[in-house]
Motif scaffolding. Structure first.
Motif, short mmCIF file in Angstrom:
data_model
loop_
_atom_site.label_atom_id
_atom_site.label_comp_id
_atom_site.label_asym_id
_atom_site.label_seq_id
_atom_site.Cartn_x
_atom_site.Cartn_y
_atom_site.Cartn_z
N HIS A 16 0.83 -1.21 0.00
CA HIS A 16 0.00 0.00 0.00
C HIS A 16 0.87 1.25 0.00
N TYR A 17 1.96 1.23 0.78
CA TYR A 17 2.82 2.41 0.89
C TYR A 17 3.56 2.67 -0.41
N THR A 18 4.07 1.62 -1.06
CA THR A 18 4.79 1.83 -2.32
C THR A 18 3.85 2.30 -3.42
N PHE A 19 2.58 1.91 -3.34
CA PHE A 19 1.58 2.40 -4.29
C PHE A 19 1.27 3.86 -4.02
N CYS A 20 1.06 4.21 -2.72
CA CYS A 20 0.74 5.59 -2.33
C CYS A 20 0.77 5.71 -0.82
N PRO A 21 1.65 6.53 -0.23
CA PRO A 21 1.70 6.69 1.22
C PRO A 21 0.36 7.13 1.83
N ARG A 22 -0.38 7.98 1.11
CA ARG A 22 -1.67 8.43 1.64
C ARG A 22 -2.66 7.28 1.72
N ARG A 23 -2.69 6.43 0.68
CA ARG A 23 -3.57 5.26 0.72
C ARG A 23 -3.21 4.36 1.90
N CYS A 24 -1.92 4.16 2.12
CA CYS A 24 -1.46 3.35 3.24
C CYS A 24 -1.96 3.92 4.56
N ALA A 25 -1.85 5.24 4.72
CA ALA A 25 -2.28 5.89 5.96
C ALA A 25 -3.80 5.79 6.14
N LEU A 26 -4.55 5.98 5.07
CA LEU A 26 -6.00 5.89 5.16
C LEU A 26 -6.43 4.50 5.62
N ILE A 27 -5.75 3.47 5.12
CA ILE A 27 -6.12 2.10 5.46
C ILE A 27 -5.62 1.71 6.85
N LYS A 29 -3.97 3.63 9.26
CA LYS A 29 -4.04 4.61 10.35
C LYS A 29 -5.49 5.00 10.65
N ASP A 30 -6.26 5.30 9.59
CA ASP A 30 -7.66 5.72 9.78
C ASP A 30 -8.65 4.58 9.63
N MET A 165 5.31 7.14 9.86
CA MET A 165 4.08 7.76 9.38
C MET A 165 2.91 7.49 10.32
N LEU A 166 2.82 6.27 10.84
CA LEU A 166 1.71 5.90 11.71
C LEU A 166 1.80 6.59 13.07
N ARG A 167 3.01 7.03 13.43
CA ARG A 167 3.16 7.76 14.70
C ARG A 167 2.81 9.24 14.56
N GLU A 168 2.78 9.75 13.33
CA GLU A 168 2.48 11.16 13.12
C GLU A 168 0.98 11.42 13.19
N GLU A 187 -12.37 8.44 -3.55
CA GLU A 187 -13.41 9.32 -3.00
C GLU A 187 -13.04 9.77 -1.60
N GLU A 188 -12.48 8.87 -0.80
CA GLU A 188 -12.06 9.23 0.55
C GLU A 188 -10.80 10.08 0.53
N CYS A 189 -9.93 9.86 -0.43
CA CYS A 189 -8.66 10.58 -0.52
C CYS A 189 -8.81 11.98 -1.10
N GLN A 190 -9.69 12.12 -2.10
CA GLN A 190 -9.89 13.39 -2.81
C GLN A 190 -8.60 13.93 -3.42
#
Length: 215
Positions: A16-27, A29-30, A165-168, A187-190
Motif C-alpha cells: 500500500h505504501y509503495t503504491f501511495c503513502p496516503r492510501r497506506c495511511a487511510l487504510i 491509520k484511519d 508515518m503511523l506515529r504522526e 473518494e475518501e482521498c480526494q
C-alpha cells in the motif's frame, strides 16, 4: 532494536505504501476501506489460494496462508505459499510464492512485499533465502525475484517510513497521479484537491468568511 508486538504493522501495508503513502495511511491509520473491481478480484483470487490444504510428499512440503512475522522489522502477516524442500529432516531450501491476480507491473510494490516475506522467514527459520517467486494469474506463470541487497534495504527503509508515518498525527497530503484512477479510496482521498490548491484555499476561505474567520 526489535519492535514489540503492539508496534507491528501489517505486511500488506508495504505494498500500500509503495503504491501511495496516503492510501497506506487511510487504510492502516484511519481504518478506511472501500471496494472496487480490482480489490474484489484480488480477494477472490487469494481466497482460492488460502483454501488449499497443506501438501506433503517426500522431501517437499507446501504451506498455504502461512502466518509470518519479523520483530526486527515490526511486521506481521501471511505468506500466500511457502514451499519447503528437505533432505532427510534437514531443511535445504525455502522460498515464498506471492500470488497476484493481474499481470506484472512496473512498480516495485510486489517485489518489496515478497522480500518482506523472505526477511520474515529468514528470521523465523534461521535460514538464508536467495530467491522468491511472484505468480501472476493473468499470465499463469511464476517470475523469480532475486533477494538482492538493494531490495532488502528498500524493505527496511519502507517499513521504517511506515512506522514513522503511523506515529504522526497528520496524514500524508493527497497527490494526484495516474494510478489514482484505479484506487478504491479515491473518494475518501480526494486527490483532485491537490491539483487546484488555490481554488481549494479560496473555497475554504469563503466558508470561513461566512463564519467569521479566514486562513
Amino acid at each position: 532494536m526489535p519492535y514489540s508486538e503492539e508496534e507491528f504493522i501489517m505486511l500488506s501495508s508495504l505494498q500500500h505504501y509503495t503504491f501511495c503513502p496516503r492510501r497506506c495511511a487511510l487504510i492502516h491509520k484511519d481504518q478506511c476501506w472501500a471496494e472496487n473491481y480490482l480489490t474484489v478480484k484480488g480477494d477472490l483470487f487469494h481466497s482460492r489460494v488460502d483454501s488449499y490444504p497443506i501438501e506433503k510428499r517426500k522431501g517437499f512440503r507446501t504451506e498455504f496462508s502461512m502466518p509470518i512475522c519479523s520483530s526486527e522489522l515490526g511486521i506481521v502477516g501471511k505468506a500466500d505459499v511457502v514451499e519447503i524442500r528437505y533432505q532427510g529432516k534437514e531443511i535445504r531450501e525455502v522460498y515464498p510464492v506471492e500470488y497476484k491476480s493481474g499481470k506484472p507491473k512496473h512498480s516495485t510494490g510486489n517485489e518489496v512485499q515478497l522480500c518482506a516475506q523472505v526477511l520474515c522467514l529468514e528470521e523465523m527459520m534461521g535460514i538464508s533465502i536467495e530467491i522468491g517467486y511472484l505468480y501472476y494469474g493473468k499470465d499463469r506463470r511464476r517470475i523469480p525475484i532475486e533477494m538482492s541487497q538493494n531490495l532488502r534495504e528498500e524493505v527496511a527503509h519502507t517499513t521504517h517510513s511506515i512506522h514513522q508515518m503511523l506515529r504522526e498525527e497528520q496524514l500524508p497530503p493527497p497527490i494526484k497521479k495516474p494510478h489514482c484512477k484505479s484506487c478504491s479510496l479515491k473518494e475518501e482521498c480526494q486527490p483532485n484537491l491537490s491539483a487546484k490548491p488555490r481554488a481549494v484555499r479560496s473555497w475554504i476561505n469563503r466558508i470561513l468568511d461566512k463564519e467569521g474567520g479566514a486562513l
